[in-house]
Scaffold this active site. Structure first.
Site, PDB file in Angstrom:
ATOM      1  CG  ASP A 169      23.680 -46.887 -31.361  1.00  0.00           C
ATOM      2  OD1 ASP A 169      24.285 -46.616 -30.318  1.00  0.00           O
ATOM      3  OD2 ASP A 169      24.258 -47.096 -32.439  1.00  0.00           O
ATOM      4  CB  SER A 183      31.108 -49.841 -30.788  1.00  0.00           C
ATOM      5  OG  SER A 183      31.343 -48.499 -30.430  1.00  0.00           O
ATOM      6  CB  SER A 184      33.287 -45.935 -34.038  1.00  0.00           C
ATOM      7  OG  SER A 184      32.581 -46.157 -35.235  1.00  0.00           O
ATOM      8  N   GLY A 230      21.173 -49.421 -36.840  1.00  0.00           N
ATOM      9  CA  GLY A 230      21.563 -50.620 -36.091  1.00  0.00           C
ATOM     10  C   GLY A 230      20.803 -50.716 -34.771  1.00  0.00           C
ATOM     11  CE  LYS A 231      16.089 -55.473 -34.102  1.00  0.00           C
ATOM     12  NZ  LYS A 231      15.580 -56.799 -33.675  1.00  0.00           N
ATOM     13  N   GLY A 248      29.906 -53.632 -39.000  1.00  0.00           N
ATOM     14  CA  GLY A 248      28.503 -53.384 -38.625  1.00  0.00           C
ATOM     15  C   GLY A 248      27.869 -52.354 -39.547  1.00  0.00           C
ATOM     16  CG  HIS A 249      29.246 -48.265 -39.649  1.00  0.00           C
ATOM     17  ND1 HIS A 249      30.413 -48.256 -38.935  1.00  0.00           N
ATOM     18  CD2 HIS A 249      28.400 -47.419 -39.005  1.00  0.00           C
ATOM     19  CE1 HIS A 249      30.297 -47.423 -37.907  1.00  0.00           C
ATOM     20  NE2 HIS A 249      29.090 -46.913 -37.921  1.00  0.00           N
ATOM     21  CG  MET A 304      28.147 -40.020 -36.096  1.00  0.00           C
ATOM     22  SD  MET A 304      28.221 -39.063 -34.579  1.00  0.00           S
ATOM     23  CE  MET A 304      28.850 -40.266 -33.444  1.00  0.00           C
TER      24      MET A 304
HETATM   25  O1  PAF Z   1      24.326 -43.837 -34.644  1.00  0.00           O
HETATM   26  C1  PAF Z   1      25.041 -42.930 -35.119  1.00  0.00           C
HETATM   27  O2  PAF Z   1      26.115 -43.173 -35.684  1.00  0.00           O
HETATM   28  C2  PAF Z   1      24.588 -41.481 -34.960  1.00  0.00           C
HETATM   29  O3  PAF Z   1      23.908 -41.290 -33.752  1.00  0.00           O
HETATM   30  C3  PAF Z   1      23.759 -40.993 -36.145  1.00  0.00           C
HETATM   31  C4  PAF Z   1      22.448 -41.745 -36.269  1.00  0.00           C
HETATM   32  C5  PAF Z   1      24.557 -41.132 -37.427  1.00  0.00           C
HETATM   33  C6  PAF Z   1      23.421 -39.504 -35.952  1.00  0.00           C
HETATM   34  O4  PAF Z   1      24.564 -38.724 -35.856  1.00  0.00           O
END
Ligand code: PAF
Length: 279
Positions: A147, A182-183, A144-145, A32-33, A26
């Site tokens: 979530d 986390s964002s 990512g783990k 992390g991303h 998002m």
């Molecule tokens: O984890 C996220 O950033 C969101 O839930 C995802 C998987 C991109 C879906 O909008």
């Protein structure tokens, strides 16, 4: 990096590839991303990221409007991380008509924990991920783990619909003090940021109690709740669950500790896998 804003542009561009490796996001990208992108790169013949703030997974009182949108720096970071293609549709491009056809994941997993406190959240997540999958048609996708429940839900959806996509779980990326990136960490004040590490410390304390042989999981959970509450947090849950399905665990099963708690106005989540001593 090629940027596609429409499904047609994306499909045209990806037609030349056989094995896209995909990282949905998002935006408001952090290390992390970028670790997910780096993990995805060797897994496919083209690396695709998406940036889409998905209205369907936000409750009306949540932060959809204020969710940080950092387009220029996100593009720079993706380029530097070696991402080949960015899919960045606006709402009209991804949802040209109201998305009334939705994925309703198994309530046994979707309505507990995050799904209990954020009703409809996983319908929104599964629906957008399914739609992004049909746009990108990846052969592999990395999540990512952090979530944890989301990752389990996606794995289940992919299995149930027989989607030809390998789902790879990536270890949680943490700051030096242990806070999971986390964002939403960007919402924390300086004092809150210093306190935020207590969430991962609470999970570690739960893991230590299990490792030391304590078998009363409810007592461990209650202690963790009390510790954070006394420090001024408002926890939604701090629980020990069976790793296989996030249901109540029996002694000796592999566990995961999962937490969601509000610090000031910011809701943080985290988790820790725990290998239990044999029962
Ligand atoms: O984890 C996220 O950033 C969101 O839930 C995802 C998987 C991109 C879906 O909008």
């Amino acid at each position: 990096m090629y940027i596609a804003h429409t499904i047609a542009e994306l499909r045209d561009h990806l037609a030349a590839y056989k094995r896209p490796a995909f990282v949905p996001t998002m935006g408001n990208l952090h290390d992390g991303h970028l670790a997910l992108i780096k993990q995805a790169r060797p897994l496919g013949d083209v690396t695709v990221a998406s940036i889409f703030v998905n209205r369907l997974q936000f409750l009306p009182h949540e932060d959809f409007d204020t969710y940080p949108r950092t387009w220029d720096s996100d593009c720079e970071k993706l380029r530097a991380a070696g991402c080949d293609v960015l899919f960045a549709p606006d709402e009209k491009a991804l949802y040209p008509e109201p998305q009334t056809c939705k994925v309703h994941p198994d309530p046994a997993l979707a309505d507990i924990l995050e799904g209990h406190f954020r009703p409809g959240f996983f319908v929104g997540v599964c629906t957008v991920v399914m739609k992004l999958f049909t746009c990108v048609q990846p052969r592999v996708a990395v999540f990512g783990k952090k979530d944890y429940q989301q990752l389990m839900m996606i794995r289940h959806m992919v299995r149930q619909f027989a989607l030809p996509i390998d789902i790879v779980g990536s270890e949680t990326f943490r700051a030096d003090d242990g806070l999971a990136l986390s964002s939403r960490n960007g919402y924390l004040s300086e004092t809150e940021r210093a306190e935020a590490v207590q969430l991962s410390k609470a999970l570690k304390a739960m893991a230590e109690a299990v490792h030391s042989g304590e078998r009363d999981l409810a007592a461990i959970e209650a202690r963790a709740m009390q510790t954070l509450t006394q420090r001024g947090w408002q926890p939604d849950y701090l629980v020990l669950r069976r790793r296989a399905d996030l249901q109540a665990a029996s002694p000796g099963e592999p566990l995961v500790a999962l937490a969601a708690a509000r610090l000031g106005g910011t809701r943080l989540i985290d988790n820790l896998e725990i290998d239990t001593p044999a029962s």
